[in-house]
Design a protein around this motif. Structure first.
Motif, PDB file in Angstrom:
ATOM      1  N   VAL A  13       0.822  -1.206   0.000  1.00 20.04           N
ATOM      2  CA  VAL A  13       0.000   0.000   0.000  1.00 20.04           C
ATOM      3  C   VAL A  13       0.859   1.260   0.000  1.00 20.04           C
ATOM      4  CG1 VAL A  13      -1.751   1.275   1.268  1.00 20.04           C
ATOM      5  CG2 VAL A  13      -1.813  -1.216   1.225  1.00 20.04           C
ATOM      6  N   VAL A  14       1.896   1.269   0.800  1.00 17.75           N
ATOM      7  CA  VAL A  14       2.709   2.470   0.980  1.00 17.75           C
ATOM      8  C   VAL A  14       4.091   2.259   0.386  1.00 17.75           C
ATOM      9  CG1 VAL A  14       3.659   4.080   2.651  1.00 17.75           C
ATOM     10  CG2 VAL A  14       1.489   2.946   3.124  1.00 17.75           C
ATOM     11  N   ASP A  15       4.482   3.167  -0.493  1.00 21.37           N
ATOM     12  CA  ASP A  15       5.833   3.164  -1.021  1.00 21.37           C
ATOM     13  C   ASP A  15       6.715   3.825   0.041  1.00 21.37           C
ATOM     14  OD1 ASP A  15       8.245   3.732  -2.289  1.00 21.37           O
ATOM     15  OD2 ASP A  15       7.284   4.004  -4.241  1.00 21.37           O
ATOM     16  N   VAL A  16       7.452   2.992   0.811  1.00 24.54           N
ATOM     17  CA  VAL A  16       8.220   3.508   1.944  1.00 24.54           C
ATOM     18  C   VAL A  16       9.269   4.508   1.481  1.00 24.54           C
ATOM     19  CG1 VAL A  16       9.722   2.887   3.869  1.00 24.54           C
ATOM     20  CG2 VAL A  16       7.814   1.392   3.247  1.00 24.54           C
ATOM     21  N   TYR A  35      14.058   7.759  10.640  1.00 20.65           N
ATOM     22  CA  TYR A  35      12.714   7.439  10.183  1.00 20.65           C
ATOM     23  C   TYR A  35      12.379   6.008  10.607  1.00 20.65           C
ATOM     24  CZ  TYR A  35      13.878  11.384   7.150  1.00 20.65           C
ATOM     25  OH  TYR A  35      14.282  12.607   6.687  1.00 20.65           O
ATOM     26  N   ASP A  36      11.080   5.738  10.782  1.00 22.43           N
ATOM     27  CA  ASP A  36      10.700   4.384  11.159  1.00 22.43           C
ATOM     28  C   ASP A  36      10.537   3.510   9.911  1.00 22.43           C
ATOM     29  OD1 ASP A  36       8.222   4.923  10.033  1.00 22.43           O
ATOM     30  OD2 ASP A  36       7.165   5.099  11.942  1.00 22.43           O
ATOM     31  N   ALA A  37      10.062   2.288  10.110  1.00 16.89           N
ATOM     32  CA  ALA A  37       9.979   1.339   9.013  1.00 16.89           C
ATOM     33  C   ALA A  37       8.944   1.722   7.969  1.00 16.89           C
ATOM     34  CB  ALA A  37       9.664  -0.057   9.550  1.00 16.89           C
ATOM     35  N   ARG A  38       8.096   2.687   8.260  1.00 13.79           N
ATOM     36  CA  ARG A  38       7.103   3.151   7.291  1.00 13.79           C
ATOM     37  C   ARG A  38       7.573   4.409   6.570  1.00 13.79           C
ATOM     38  NH1 ARG A  38       5.966  -0.997   8.183  1.00 13.79           N
ATOM     39  NH2 ARG A  38       6.897  -0.987   6.137  1.00 13.79           N
ATOM     40  N   ALA A  63      -1.051   9.840   6.925  1.00 14.24           N
ATOM     41  CA  ALA A  63      -2.373   9.387   6.495  1.00 14.24           C
ATOM     42  C   ALA A  63      -2.790  10.110   5.214  1.00 14.24           C
ATOM     43  CB  ALA A  63      -3.399   9.630   7.599  1.00 14.24           C
ATOM     44  N   ALA A  64      -2.510  11.412   5.146  1.00 13.79           N
ATOM     45  CA  ALA A  64      -2.841  12.172   3.944  1.00 13.79           C
ATOM     46  C   ALA A  64      -2.043  11.672   2.746  1.00 13.79           C
ATOM     47  CB  ALA A  64      -2.564  13.656   4.177  1.00 13.79           C
ATOM     48  N   PHE A  65      -0.779  11.317   2.996  1.00 12.68           N
ATOM     49  CA  PHE A  65       0.070  10.769   1.937  1.00 12.68           C
ATOM     50  C   PHE A  65      -0.537   9.476   1.387  1.00 12.68           C
ATOM     51  CE2 PHE A  65       3.446   7.954   0.495  1.00 12.68           C
ATOM     52  CZ  PHE A  65       4.218   8.767  -0.311  1.00 12.68           C
ATOM     53  N   ILE A  66      -1.011   8.608   2.299  1.00  8.43           N
ATOM     54  CA  ILE A  66      -1.619   7.344   1.878  1.00  8.43           C
ATOM     55  C   ILE A  66      -2.918   7.601   1.131  1.00  8.43           C
ATOM     56  CG2 ILE A  66      -2.613   5.170   2.701  1.00  8.43           C
ATOM     57  CD1 ILE A  66      -0.635   5.367   5.057  1.00  8.43           C
TER      58      ILE A  66
END
Length: 284
Positions: A13-16, A35-38, A63-66
């Motif tokens: 879902v998320v391009d880290v 930065y964390d793993a996300r 959340a807005a980025f996602i």
């Protein structure tokens, strides 16, 4: 505070890399050092941990980025496009979706823990196969749904409990629930801000992200996997194979995703309340 769990297999879902690049460029350039793993910052430029309030703000930005990534073509859309069968990508939600005063209020009040519950396959048991639920006087709520929703209202507060119906007309669902006395018997708020109807899974996910829900109950893993900011995701698998597989199985092992073979009884057990019954486990 919403959790961005390192154990989550959110790369679908998320391009880290893109998330980290977002927080490393433009107005954020030079502001963070870890930065964390996300891909979300955890320390400022001087190496000091970011405050709780700062972390909450960053989680909202994440959340807005996602949501923006959901508004673009999904991986399913891209695969279909290769076969020249996909329709042009469109926004997940129409601009007027949040236009009502009640919906604007719930967006502004985001912050406390919140729960979103799917309708078909959760509040109402799905029929065999892929047939859609028909809302008639003979249609019943799933076993334990009333007791569980009442307990969720007591636990989260009525203003923080939401039902999201996919592929059903909002007015029809609301009328059917009122005929059952659902709002009166559970304490759920009866308005268009707490019962929301959408057309597809991406819209379900965007609504949940916009509401900043921390707990979500649904019958589709394909929907729940689009909600990396949820602290707890509860899956009611309507078919045996509809469970997290591959790397996502780590989410089940860590407890962030609960596969609810006993449906509401498993939600109740995880949250620590009683729904008054213990059905036999369904065959897998």
């Amino acid at each position: 505070l919403l959790s961005l769990a390192a154990a989550m297999a959110a790369d679908v879902v998320v391009d880290v890399a893109a998330m980290r690049a977002y927080f490393s460029s433009g107005e954020y350039e030079g502001k963070f050092s870890e930065y964390d793993a996300r891909g979300v910052p955890t320390k400022d430029a001087e190496g000091l941990p970011i405050s709780k309030s700062g972390t909450k703000k960053l989680h909202k930005l994440a959340a807005a980025f996602i949501r923006r990534s959901l508004n673009g073509p999904s991986w399913k859309d891209q695969a279909a496009a290769l076969e020249a069968t996909a329709e042009p990508a469109r926004p997940a939600l129409p601009p007027e979706f949040w236009a009502s005063e009640a919906r604007r209020r719930v967006l502004e009040a985001a912050g406390p823990p919140r729960v979103a519950v799917g309708f078909e396959g959760v509040l109402v048991a799905r029929p065999p196969g892929d047939a859609q639920v028909q809302l008639t006087p003979a249609t019943a709520l799933s076993q334990g749904a009333l007791a569980a929703m009442s307990a969720l209202v007591r636990h989260f507060g009525a203003s923080n409990c939401f039902v999201i119906a996919c592929n059903h007309q909002e007015a029809q669902v609301a009328s059917w629930l009122r005929d059952l006395g659902f709002f009166r018997r559970t304490g759920m708020v009866d308005d268009d801000a707490h019962l929301l109807a959408v057309e597809e899974e991406r819209q379900f996910a965007e609504v949940a992200l916009s509401l900043e829900v921390t707990h979500c109950v649904d019958c589709r893993w394909s929907t729940l996997e689009m909600l990396p900011l949820c602290q707890r995701r509860y899956l009611f698998p309507h078919v045996p194979h509809d469970v997290p597989g591959g790397d996502a199985s780590r989410l089940v092992a860590s407890g962030q995703v609960v596969v609810c073979e006993q449906m509401w009884a498993d939600v109740a057990s995880d949250m620590g309340f009683d729904v008054g019954f213990s059905p036999p486990r369904r065959p897998v």
